[in-house]
Design an enzyme around this catalytic site. Structure first.
Site, PDB file in Angstrom:
ATOM      1  N   ILE A 244       0.897  -1.155   0.000  1.00  0.00           N
ATOM      2  CA  ILE A 244       0.000   0.000   0.000  1.00  0.00           C
ATOM      3  C   ILE A 244       0.935   1.204   0.000  1.00  0.00           C
ATOM      4  O   ILE A 244       1.503   1.571   1.030  1.00  0.00           O
ATOM      5  CB  ILE A 244      -0.928   0.012   1.221  1.00  0.00           C
ATOM      6  CG1 ILE A 244      -1.858  -1.207   1.174  1.00  0.00           C
ATOM      7  CG2 ILE A 244      -1.757   1.299   1.252  1.00  0.00           C
ATOM      8  CD1 ILE A 244      -2.809  -1.311   2.334  1.00  0.00           C
ATOM      9  N   PRO A 245       1.159   1.804  -1.167  1.00  0.00           N
ATOM     10  CA  PRO A 245       2.314   2.691  -1.367  1.00  0.00           C
ATOM     11  C   PRO A 245       2.139   4.114  -0.862  1.00  0.00           C
ATOM     12  O   PRO A 245       2.162   5.074  -1.640  1.00  0.00           O
ATOM     13  CB  PRO A 245       2.505   2.644  -2.885  1.00  0.00           C
ATOM     14  CG  PRO A 245       1.121   2.430  -3.412  1.00  0.00           C
ATOM     15  CD  PRO A 245       0.417   1.559  -2.419  1.00  0.00           C
ATOM     16  N   CYS A 246       2.014   4.262   0.459  1.00  0.00           N
ATOM     17  CA  CYS A 246       1.936   5.612   1.028  1.00  0.00           C
ATOM     18  C   CYS A 246       3.240   6.374   0.810  1.00  0.00           C
ATOM     19  O   CYS A 246       3.272   7.600   0.954  1.00  0.00           O
ATOM     20  CB  CYS A 246       1.581   5.547   2.509  1.00  0.00           C
ATOM     21  SG  CYS A 246       2.665   4.518   3.509  1.00  0.00           S
ATOM     22  N   HIS A 247       4.319   5.673   0.438  1.00  0.00           N
ATOM     23  CA  HIS A 247       5.585   6.348   0.164  1.00  0.00           C
ATOM     24  C   HIS A 247       5.506   7.242  -1.071  1.00  0.00           C
ATOM     25  O   HIS A 247       6.360   8.112  -1.265  1.00  0.00           O
ATOM     26  CB  HIS A 247       6.708   5.317  -0.025  1.00  0.00           C
ATOM     27  CG  HIS A 247       6.433   4.320  -1.111  1.00  0.00           C
ATOM     28  ND1 HIS A 247       5.823   3.116  -0.863  1.00  0.00           N
ATOM     29  CD2 HIS A 247       6.674   4.351  -2.449  1.00  0.00           C
ATOM     30  CE1 HIS A 247       5.702   2.436  -1.997  1.00  0.00           C
ATOM     31  NE2 HIS A 247       6.213   3.172  -2.970  1.00  0.00           N
TER      32      HIS A 247
END
Length: 283
Positions: free
Chosen positions: A244-247
Site C-alpha cells: 500500500i504505497p503511502c511512500h
C-alpha cells in the site's frame, strides 16, 4: 533474499542520507564515497546494482523540479483510475494485488479462531516483519532495530489469535513481493481500518510506481477534496508498507515529507521504483 541485499540497502541508505542533506551543494561522488567509507568505484557499483541508477542520477532525481513535474503528471492518471472503479487492485510488476476489509465484527473478535503467522525476512529496504492469515497479508513493517516494538504492534491487533512463528513463510512471501525476476502471481491484502482509511488505501493501490501524488490529489481522488489532513493520517496509519504505497505521497511543495519507516527509506523506495519503472516496457 541474501543478507547481502540488506547490507547493500544500509550502504545506499547512508549515501541517500548524505545526498539529501547536501543536495543543494551537489556533492561529488568522492565526497559521498568518503562519507560511507567506500571507494568511489565500490560505491558506484553498489549503488547502481541496488537502485539501477547511479548516485549522480539519483542526485538529479532529488531535485524539487523533478518532484513537482511528477506531481503535475500524476494528477489526471490517479483521478481517472479511481473514477474507472479500479480501486482495490493494482499491478506491481507482474504481481496482482487485491484487498478486502475486515468487518467490524471481525475486528471486535480480536482474531479469535484465527491463526496468525509472522516472521522476519530480508527485503531490498532492510529487514521486514510480515504478518499474515489464511485470508492474506495483514502487516508488513520495515525494521530499524525495533523488532520488539513492531512485534508488539502486530500482536496487539490480533490478541486472541493463535500465533505461529514462520520465518520460512516470511522469506517466501518477501521473495514473492520483491522477486529477482518478476513472475506472474496474486497477493491478497487483509485491511483493518475505518471506512475512510480503507478508501485512501484503495486509492493508493491505483497509483503508479515512479510517480508522486500530493495529499490534495489523493483527497480529490477519494471524493473528499478538503480532507487532506485526514488523508495524511490514513497514510500514517498504514500497516502494510510498500504494497500500500503511502511512500508515493509527498507535499505540494515537492518535499518528500515524513514516512512511518523513515525518510531515508522513503527516498530509497522512490529511487528503486523510479529506476525499475524506467526499465519496464510500456503496457
Amino acid at each position: 533474499m541474501p543478507d547481502r541485499t540488506v547490507q547493500q540497502y544500509e550502504t545506499v541508505a547512508a549515501a541517500i542520507r548524505y545526498l539529501r542533506q547536501r543536495a543543494r551543494n551537489q556533492p561529488e561522488l568522492a565526497e559521498v564515497a568518503d562519507a560511507v567509507h567506500l571507494s568511489e568505484y565500490h560505491l558506484q557499483r553498489v549503488f547502481s546494482a541496488w537502485a539501477g541508477i547511479s548516485p549522480k542520477r539519483f542526485l538529479q532525481y532529488l531535485t524539487k523540479e523533478h518532484a513537482l513535474n511528477a506531481l503535475k503528471a500524476s494528477a489526471d492518471s490517479l483521478t481517472a483510475a479511481y473514477d474507472a472503479g479500479l480501486s482495490g487492485g493494482s499491478r506491481l510488476h507482474d504481481l496482482m494485488v487485491s484487498c478486502e476489509a475486515m468487518t467490524p465484527g471481525e475486528i471486535r473478535a480480536a482474531g479469535e479462531g484465527v491463526t496468525l503467522h509472522y516472521g522476519v525476512a530480508a527485503s531490498p529496504f532492510g529487514l521486514a516483519l510480515a504478518g499474515w492469515t489464511r485470508r492474506g497479508l495483514c502487516y508488513l513493517a520495515f525494521l530499524d532495530n525495533d523488532l520488539s516494538e513492531r512485534h508488539t504492534e502486530l500482536l496487539s491487533q490480533w490478541p486472541k489469535a493463535a500465533v505461529v512463528a514462520d520465518e520460512r513463510g516470511a522469506t517466501a512471501l518477501l521473495e514473492k513481493i520483491f522477486p529477482t525476476t518478476p513472475q506472474p502471481g496474486r497477493l491478497h491484502l487483509l485491511l483493518r481500518g475505518t471506512n475512510f482509511q480503507i478508501k485512501v488505501w484503495e486509492a493508493l493501490l491505483n497509483t503508479q510506481p515512479g510517480q508522486f501524488y500530493s495529499y490534495s490529489q489523493l483527497a480529490a481522488a477519494t471524493g473528499s477534496a478538503k480532507a487532506q489532513r485526514a488523508v495524511g493520517s490514513a497514510a500514517a496509519a498504514n500497516n502494510i508498507g510498500y504494497l500500500i504505497p503511502c511512500h508515493r505521497v509527498i507535499r505540494e511543495s515537492g518535499e518528500s515529507g515524513n514516512y512511518r519507516w523513515g525518510a531515508e527509506r522513503k527516498q530509497a523506495i522512490h529511487t528503486w521504483e523510479y529506476a525499475h519503472a524506467r526499465q519496464q516496457p510500456d503496457t
